[in-house]
Design an enzyme around this catalytic site. Structure first.
Site, PDB file in Angstrom:
ATOM      1  N   GLN A   1      -6.686  -0.536   5.538  1.00 30.98           N
ATOM      2  CA  GLN A   1      -7.327  -1.088   6.735  1.00 30.98           C
ATOM      3  C   GLN A   1      -8.768  -1.482   6.510  1.00 30.98           C
ATOM      4  O   GLN A   1      -9.370  -2.136   7.339  1.00 30.98           O
ATOM      5  CB  GLN A   1      -7.299  -0.047   7.864  1.00 30.98           C
ATOM      6  CG  GLN A   1      -5.916   0.318   8.340  1.00 30.98           C
ATOM      7  CD  GLN A   1      -5.206  -0.859   8.947  1.00 30.98           C
ATOM      8  OE1 GLN A   1      -5.812  -1.849   9.347  1.00 30.98           O
ATOM      9  NE2 GLN A   1      -3.895  -0.781   9.008  1.00 30.98           N
TER      10      GLN A   1
ATOM     11  N   HIS B   1      -0.686  -7.662   3.348  1.00 29.56           N
ATOM     12  CA  HIS B   1      -0.605  -8.283   4.668  1.00 29.56           C
ATOM     13  C   HIS B   1      -1.704  -7.803   5.612  1.00 29.56           C
ATOM     14  O   HIS B   1      -2.016  -8.469   6.592  1.00 29.56           O
ATOM     15  CB  HIS B   1       0.788  -8.106   5.275  1.00 29.56           C
ATOM     16  CG  HIS B   1       1.110  -6.709   5.696  1.00 29.56           C
ATOM     17  ND1 HIS B   1       1.114  -6.318   7.015  1.00 29.56           N
ATOM     18  CD2 HIS B   1       1.425  -5.615   4.991  1.00 29.56           C
ATOM     19  CE1 HIS B   1       1.439  -5.039   7.082  1.00 29.56           C
ATOM     20  NE2 HIS B   1       1.643  -4.596   5.872  1.00 29.56           N
TER      21      HIS B   1
ATOM     22  N   SER C   1      -3.491  -3.271   0.619  1.00 30.91           N
ATOM     23  CA  SER C   1      -2.322  -3.881   1.231  1.00 30.91           C
ATOM     24  C   SER C   1      -2.521  -5.382   1.399  1.00 30.91           C
ATOM     25  O   SER C   1      -3.554  -5.818   1.871  1.00 30.91           O
ATOM     26  CB  SER C   1      -2.096  -3.243   2.602  1.00 30.91           C
ATOM     27  OG  SER C   1      -1.210  -4.024   3.366  1.00 30.91           O
TER      28      SER C   1
ATOM     29  N   CYS D   1       1.643   0.001  12.013  1.00 32.67           N
ATOM     30  CA  CYS D   1       2.650   0.631  11.166  1.00 32.67           C
ATOM     31  C   CYS D   1       3.466   1.562  12.055  1.00 32.67           C
ATOM     32  O   CYS D   1       3.659   1.258  13.198  1.00 32.67           O
ATOM     33  CB  CYS D   1       2.037   1.364   9.987  1.00 32.67           C
ATOM     34  SG  CYS D   1       0.313   1.690  10.156  1.00 32.67           S
TER      35      CYS D   1
ATOM     36  N   THR E   1       8.935  -7.138 -12.956  1.00 29.66           N
ATOM     37  CA  THR E   1       8.300  -8.441 -13.005  1.00 29.66           C
ATOM     38  C   THR E   1       7.318  -8.579 -11.851  1.00 29.66           C
ATOM     39  O   THR E   1       7.665  -8.319 -10.704  1.00 29.66           O
ATOM     40  CB  THR E   1       9.365  -9.549 -12.905  1.00 29.66           C
ATOM     41  OG1 THR E   1      10.307  -9.353 -13.942  1.00 29.66           O
ATOM     42  CG2 THR E   1       8.735 -10.920 -13.033  1.00 29.66           C
TER      43      THR E   1
ATOM     44  N   ALA F   1       0.821  -1.210   0.000  1.00 29.71           N
ATOM     45  CA  ALA F   1       0.000   0.000   0.000  1.00 29.71           C
ATOM     46  C   ALA F   1       0.855   1.260   0.000  1.00 29.71           C
ATOM     47  O   ALA F   1       0.453   2.295  -0.529  1.00 29.71           O
ATOM     48  CB  ALA F   1      -0.945  -0.002   1.198  1.00 29.71           C
ATOM     49  N   THR F   2       2.057   1.185   0.601  1.00 29.72           N
ATOM     50  CA  THR F   2       2.936   2.360   0.599  1.00 29.72           C
ATOM     51  C   THR F   2       3.264   2.759  -0.838  1.00 29.72           C
ATOM     52  O   THR F   2       3.172   3.931  -1.208  1.00 29.72           O
ATOM     53  CB  THR F   2       4.231   2.077   1.382  1.00 29.72           C
ATOM     54  OG1 THR F   2       3.896   1.838   2.743  1.00 29.72           O
ATOM     55  CG2 THR F   2       5.192   3.246   1.293  1.00 29.72           C
TER      56      THR F   2
END
Lengths: 300, 89
Positions: free
Chosen positions: A130, A152, A150, A224, A190, A22-23
């Site tokens: 989130q 994870h 995101s 985070c 890739t 997501a960053t």
């Protein structure tokens, strides 16, 4: 995998771009849109409680000559829609507001924000890291033009995420990463197949779990922010006192949290707070009715 | 193929729970057991044989997933969580 991600948010698979997380998605959305339209538009609106990567992306754009409005939040953590409307300028290219906050868990009024942005033909980006898989998010229903996902955070692998980029009306963005033209030229490199498969599977499971949950509210788990002695800027933004912001602890609850764990943690919390209070002269003063804010601390 | 009988469904249910008990990770173990019970309870009144077939196949797939993950988990087992030790709370 692309289809699985798309299905979760009501998008077309061609609108899903795989990223490293997501960053990166947030960086792409904000810097990418800003830079593409920079000849005519140099203003962006966001909030004070966004994730660090959104705020930092905005700050780096300021160094490039862009103007950013950081909307404040009310005590309940939500932005004021009137303030949002007032912040628009003729040269606003993007509004970025996260769907659910990672520190305090508030849900922003995404539907209303989408309407406001669409009416003014300004692109609406939401960091949904989130929120995805916990609350229903349909990009067409909510008029979202860009969305960060995101891996994870929805129990998929670390190191992968995605960005949704609307095709109709087409959102253009300047790629951050140049190269072989993968992902419609928007993100060369890739695609990490095992990670993408993991993300797709996580999205599919999240969709099933969401359907079986029905109307049960879910507390979001989050983690985070790097180690830093500064108090949380999010807590400060909602008006928490300095000492409260400095001494807060965040507990994350998620799919795998058990009732026993919660009970245990609550017990331990109470136990330790009691123990610390026994040792604290400040607590004695509070019990004597003294207002801690009125204390004049002497210099040593 | 003959429709899944009540006995077959129950066999699957027990197999899923038994396999899930073998998770060395507390959180995966508790989640799997809870989720299996909830899912079977939620679907207990389904009468449509096609739908039942679909659910049975999904359960079989999940049994294989759990088996794989149990095996990997046991290869890389970590310490028990504080909450798993008797005498806490």
């Amino acid at each position: 995998s692309r289809q699985q991600v798309a299905d979760l948010i009501g998008a077309d698979p061609r609108e899903i771009i795989f990223t490293s997380g997501a960053t990166e998605s947030n960086n792409m959305a904000i810097k990418g849109v800003a830079r593409f339209y920079k000849s005519r538009k140099k203003h962006i609106i966001t909030t004070q409680t966004e994730h660090k990567c959104v705020l930092d992306s905005c700050r780096s754009l300021e160094a490039e000559g862009f103007q950013i409005t950081y909307l404040p939040v009310q005590k309940n953590g939500l932005i004021d829609l009137k303030e949002l409307e007032a912040a628009f300028q003729p040269d606003t290219s993007l509004v970025s507001v996260m769907a659910v906050n990672n520190e305090i868990g508030v849900k922003q009024p995404i539907r209303d924000i989408g309407e406001i942005c669409r009416a003014r033909q300004v692109f609406f980006h939401t960091d949904a890291a989130q929120a995805v898989g916990k609350i229903p998010l349909d990009v067409n229903d909510l008029k979202i033009d860009l969305m960060s996902i995101s891996g994870h955070k929805i129990y998929g692998p670390k190191g992968v995420g995605a960005i949704y980029v609307r095709r109709r009306p087409r959102v253009r963005l300047e790629p951050l990463q140049s190269g072989g033209g993968q992902e419609r030229g928007l993100r060369s490199g890739t695609v990490p197949t095992p990670l993408a498969v993991g993300l797709g599977a996580a999205c599919e499971v999240a969709q099933e779990e969401m359907e079986s949950l029905g109307a049960i509210a879910h507390l979001v788990s989050a983690a985070c922010t790097s180690a830093s002695l500064e108090p949380s800027y999010v807590l400060r933004a909602i008006g928490a006192d300095e000492d409260l912001a400095h001494s807060s602890i965040r507990f994350g609850i998620g799919r795998f949290t058990t009732e026993e764990e919660i009970d245990y943690t609550v017990q331990k919390c109470i136990q330790h707070v009691k123990r610390l209070r026994e040792m604290s002269p400040l607590w004695e003063m509070v019990q004597d009715g003294i207002d801690l804010k009125s204390i004049k601390w002497s210099q040593h | 193929m003959a429709a899944s009988s009540r006995a077959q469904v129950l066999r699957l249910y027990r197999a899923l729970l038994r396999e899930s008990q073998r998770f060395s990770g507390y959180n995966y173990r508790t989640y799997a057991i809870r989720r299996i019970r909830d899912a079977f309870r939620e679907n207990k009144s389904i009468k449509d044989s096609e739908k039942i077939e679909e659910l049975v196949n999904k359960a079989k797939e999940n049994l294989e997933i759990i088996h794989r993950q149990v095996t990997i988990g046991q290869m890389y087992a970590t310490q028990k969580l504080v909450i798993e030790n008797p005498g806490n709370t």
